[in-house]
Scaffold this motif. Sequence first.
Motif, mmCIF file in Angstrom:
data_model
loop_
_atom_site.group_PDB
_atom_site.id
_atom_site.type_symbol
_atom_site.label_atom_id
_atom_site.label_comp_id
_atom_site.label_asym_id
_atom_site.label_seq_id
_atom_site.Cartn_x
_atom_site.Cartn_y
_atom_site.Cartn_z
ATOM 1 N N PHE A 63 44.432 28.590 53.824
ATOM 2 C CA PHE A 63 43.197 28.354 54.313
ATOM 3 C C PHE A 63 42.264 29.768 54.396
ATOM 4 O O PHE A 63 41.239 29.532 54.618
ATOM 5 N N THR A 64 43.066 30.710 54.024
ATOM 6 C CA THR A 64 42.331 31.985 54.402
ATOM 7 C C THR A 64 41.981 32.720 52.715
ATOM 8 O O THR A 64 43.060 32.576 51.957
ATOM 9 N N PRO A 65 41.115 33.792 52.777
ATOM 10 C CA PRO A 65 41.146 34.308 51.586
ATOM 11 C C PRO A 65 42.101 35.588 51.337
ATOM 12 O O PRO A 65 41.903 36.632 50.466
ATOM 13 N N ALA A 66 42.906 35.681 52.448
ATOM 14 C CA ALA A 66 43.803 36.838 52.226
ATOM 15 C C ALA A 66 44.600 37.041 50.834
ATOM 16 O O ALA A 66 44.843 38.343 50.403
ATOM 17 N N LEU A 67 45.057 35.895 50.353
ATOM 18 C CA LEU A 67 45.495 35.608 48.852
ATOM 19 C C LEU A 67 44.674 35.268 47.986
ATOM 20 O O LEU A 67 44.954 34.377 47.247
ATOM 21 N N PRO A 125 48.526 39.736 43.924
ATOM 22 C CA PRO A 125 48.005 38.849 45.111
ATOM 23 C C PRO A 125 46.626 38.328 44.911
ATOM 24 O O PRO A 125 46.478 37.590 45.696
ATOM 25 N N GLY A 126 45.846 38.617 43.883
ATOM 26 C CA GLY A 126 44.676 38.076 43.882
ATOM 27 C C GLY A 126 43.925 38.069 42.528
ATOM 28 O O GLY A 126 42.672 38.014 42.589
ATOM 29 N N THR A 127 44.948 37.876 41.642
ATOM 30 C CA THR A 127 44.292 37.779 40.254
ATOM 31 C C THR A 127 44.448 36.582 39.478
ATOM 32 O O THR A 127 45.642 36.055 39.472
ATOM 33 N N VAL A 128 43.567 36.166 38.861
ATOM 34 C CA VAL A 128 43.728 34.933 37.600
ATOM 35 C C VAL A 128 43.612 35.644 36.493
ATOM 36 O O VAL A 128 42.653 36.152 35.961
ATOM 37 N N ARG A 129 44.840 35.281 35.653
ATOM 38 C CA ARG A 129 44.525 35.780 34.149
ATOM 39 C C ARG A 129 44.605 34.630 33.324
ATOM 40 O O ARG A 129 45.042 33.610 33.167
ATOM 41 N N LEU A 130 43.402 34.886 32.331
ATOM 42 C CA LEU A 130 43.113 33.776 31.242
ATOM 43 C C LEU A 130 43.315 34.427 30.080
ATOM 44 O O LEU A 130 42.789 35.418 29.618
ATOM 45 N N THR A 131 44.198 33.878 29.243
ATOM 46 C CA THR A 131 44.762 34.276 28.051
ATOM 47 C C THR A 131 44.043 33.230 26.969
ATOM 48 O O THR A 131 44.616 32.123 26.924
ATOM 49 N N VAL A 132 43.227 33.701 26.291
ATOM 50 C CA VAL A 132 42.380 32.778 25.375
ATOM 51 C C VAL A 132 43.093 32.899 24.007
ATOM 52 O O VAL A 132 43.273 34.041 23.350
#
Length: 253
Positions: A63-67, A125-132
Amino acid sequence: MSTQAPRRRPGGGHPGSRPAAARRRPSRRPTRADLYRRKVVRRRVGAILGMLVVTVVVCTVWFTPALGVREVEVLGTADLTADEVRVAAAIEPGTPLVRLEVDAVAARVRELPRVAGVEVERVLPGTVRLTVDEREPVAVIKSPGGVHLVDATGKDYATVAQPPDGLPELEVTPDALGAAVAVLTQVPESLRRDVLGVTADSPSDVRLALGGGREARWGSPADTARKAAVLEVLLTRKGSVFDVSSPELPTVS
């Protein structure tokens, strides 16, 4: 008259008093029931503390933006830019990673015509990786509006001003596009390098334009491997038209 002091009882002290050792109660050893109750209490306290810790962690993560998402990393692009992919992904900054709908993100990125596939990963802790995985052209279709790039699935996915070097040109009807691309992608690489163009008026009338003004009449995509083996032998002979549409009865003219 003489008075005598009262005799002390052996052990000293007031006659009405007991020795200190006699007044103290002996310490009682805990029974099995006492030990069991203590063990149960410790377990319950530990369980409650554990639940509190889990609750705090879940609330923090969910519920929080900590992660939450702080960065969208894009890999694998060639013709696309990383910003184009990020815009298509439409990931809101601060979205908790565990609540990120990776399937929905992948579906949005795949809407880009140049994208054949994409892998979405959460990286703490806070990355989204998009491999295209970008589409690669196997042929081109020339038109007044530009040069259309066609990939191995037969998809016309992009238009450019100039054709890439080394790609054959397709001159086919819409219903024959799939058959023409199927033949082109299934022939051996040694033969494909000699193909300058592919023409087809129907799915069963595919023809390959080869270097040196030669033509291979292929027919349908059926038996492509066998036709390619027969054509390899026929090309050792003189001729301009090599018909392997019926590989049992090939002809050279």
